[in-house]
Write a protein that holds these residues in place. Sequence first.
Motif, PDB file in Angstrom:
ATOM      1  N   SER A   1     -11.378  13.004  36.515  1.00  0.00           N
ATOM      2  CA  SER A   1     -12.128  13.899  37.392  1.00  0.00           C
ATOM      3  C   SER A   1     -13.555  14.078  36.880  1.00  0.00           C
ATOM      4  CB  SER A   1     -11.412  15.247  37.526  1.00  0.00           C
ATOM      5  OG  SER A   1     -11.280  15.871  36.280  1.00  0.00           O
TER       6      SER A   1
ATOM      7  N   ASP B   1     -12.262  23.381  40.250  1.00  0.00           N
ATOM      8  CA  ASP B   1     -11.705  22.524  39.195  1.00  0.00           C
ATOM      9  C   ASP B   1     -10.355  23.109  38.783  1.00  0.00           C
ATOM     10  OD1 ASP B   1     -11.042  21.091  36.982  1.00  0.00           O
ATOM     11  OD2 ASP B   1     -12.980  21.289  35.971  1.00  0.00           O
TER      12      ASP B   1
ATOM     13  N   SER C   1      -4.639  14.412  33.779  1.00  0.00           N
ATOM     14  CA  SER C   1      -4.952  14.592  32.358  1.00  0.00           C
ATOM     15  C   SER C   1      -4.244  15.755  31.681  1.00  0.00           C
ATOM     16  CB  SER C   1      -6.455  14.763  32.173  1.00  0.00           C
ATOM     17  OG  SER C   1      -7.106  13.603  32.596  1.00  0.00           O
TER      18      SER C   1
ATOM     19  N   ARG D   1      -6.781   8.189  32.388  1.00  0.00           N
ATOM     20  CA  ARG D   1      -8.001   8.285  33.179  1.00  0.00           C
ATOM     21  C   ARG D   1      -7.747   8.187  34.689  1.00  0.00           C
ATOM     22  NH1 ARG D   1      -9.738  11.196  31.527  1.00  0.00           N
ATOM     23  NH2 ARG D   1     -11.890  11.002  32.195  1.00  0.00           N
TER      24      ARG D   1
HETATM   25  C1  LIG Z   1     -12.151  22.081  32.835  1.00  0.00           C
HETATM   26  C2  LIG Z   1     -12.043  20.597  32.803  1.00  0.00           C
HETATM   27  N1  LIG Z   1     -12.402  19.913  33.884  1.00  0.00           N
HETATM   28  C3  LIG Z   1     -12.347  18.570  33.919  1.00  0.00           C
HETATM   29  C4  LIG Z   1     -11.917  17.856  32.810  1.00  0.00           C
HETATM   30  C5  LIG Z   1     -11.945  16.347  32.906  1.00  0.00           C
HETATM   31  O1  LIG Z   1     -10.715  15.816  32.994  1.00  0.00           O
HETATM   32  P1  LIG Z   1     -10.456  14.269  33.335  1.00  0.00           P
HETATM   33  O2  LIG Z   1     -11.781  13.582  33.388  1.00  0.00           O
HETATM   34  O3  LIG Z   1      -9.620  13.781  32.216  1.00  0.00           O
HETATM   35  O4  LIG Z   1      -9.773  14.280  34.670  1.00  0.00           O
HETATM   36  C6  LIG Z   1     -11.520  18.526  31.660  1.00  0.00           C
HETATM   37  C7  LIG Z   1     -11.097  17.781  30.475  1.00  0.00           C
HETATM   38  O5  LIG Z   1     -11.100  18.231  29.369  1.00  0.00           O
HETATM   39  C8  LIG Z   1     -11.570  19.940  31.660  1.00  0.00           C
HETATM   40  O6  LIG Z   1     -11.210  20.649  30.598  1.00  0.00           O
END
Ligand SMILES: Cc1ncc(COP(=O)(O)O)c(C=O)c1O
Length: 441
Positions: free
Chosen positions: A116, A219, A249, A258
Amino acid sequence: MNATPEFLYPESAPTIPPETQLNLNVRGLRPSATLAINEHSAALEQEGREVFRLGLGQSPFPVPEPVVEALRRNAHQKDYLPVKGLQVLREAVAGYHRRRNRVDVRGEDVLIGPGSKELMFILQLVYYGDLVIPMPSWVSYMPQAHMIGRQIRWVPTRVEDGWRLTPDGLERVCREDPTRPRLLILNYPSNPTGKSYRSDELEALADVARRYRVLLLSDEIYGELHFDGEHRSIACFYPEGTVISSGLSKWCGAGGWRLGTFAFPPALRWLLEAMSVVASETFTSTSAPIQHAAVTAFEGGEEIDAYLRASRRVLKAIGPWVAAGLRESGVHVPEPDGGFYLFPDFEVSRSRLAMRGIVSSEQLCSRLLDDLGIAMLPGTAFGRPATELTARMAYVDFDGAQALAAAAAVREGAALDESFLRTHCPRIVTATERLVEWLRH
Ligand SMILES: Cc1ncc(COP(=O)(O)O)c(C=O)c1O
């Protein structure tokens, strides 16, 4: 033909430092604070030091077996997939949001990406608007905006509100210039605080966002890790302006796989299309075997539900226990609602810490690592002022597979007590006790 300009070769032009050739928005940026603390911790461990890894926010739990099995079955998938994602996966993600969040998402409104984080970067690239984020917020939103050249508006929050965004705080920013395009990123349960929002609070924030036509990126990557399984999406209250961000994740323990997902309302299809143009010129498509396996994760089922219930139970036993332990020594810690983070404020120990030469959150974290081997991230990484004594603790340094197995042996519905933590999360217990002891001296 033109000769190659000399400045491309720093060794032949020693008066021009190589970094002057970097894009101005990237110059001076350091690697993500989370990754940096992990590298520092690894270096100390190599020297033979014991390190409590409470810095990097990685899920301690294994990927659920049905999802691993699906990946095994799909290891042979080798073709590039459509840029927006595998159609069955887009449908599965839409179904997941309808089922879990009661938001009417359709397959064609879902975008799949390699994490994300990457999708957030592309969103900030294509959407022309200021980034609005509560202070504190996750480490990467701000650097992404900075790289792209977006304005960043930190919205002040108060410790009494658990560092959460309030409708008034949002309104104050929007009122300054009501028609200005803005992207608000709201993350709950929160990294770094573990706090979430009640439905009435989400509704009030949604009202302000709607009034000022704020684009809202919700988010919800920790949504499934709400301790009581009661996560609610703000998209229920502001469906036309909310993009829901999720992925494998955190709740599925698969950070290294990923895979991230964005779910758009139909009115924002133009944004999805613009993002997929950028995706087609950058990452092309997300790994094929991972997308096939993710279908199993998002379709869910009893085994995955049981895994989630057990994960929540373990996290709900740890977070509040650590918070209570820290509070006994006067440290202010908002009570977590989910996820695996705490955001203690060591203000109460300011004068004692100052006597040891600690007057900033960076000094605090650096001394915690040197004196106790405890890795945490300073509040500054999340946008807090340098001299505030806040830090983020990720309570993930335990064997997640073992903890899940042990939790399964305790009657469902019963809380996991301190003796469970001492047996199955001993490093978290030791780190907490050492930290409390260290504060006392
Ligand atoms: C609040 C938050 N948003 C987004 C992410 C990104 O996650 P990913 O790129 O693994 O989907 C993280 C990862 O640590 C996160 O803590």
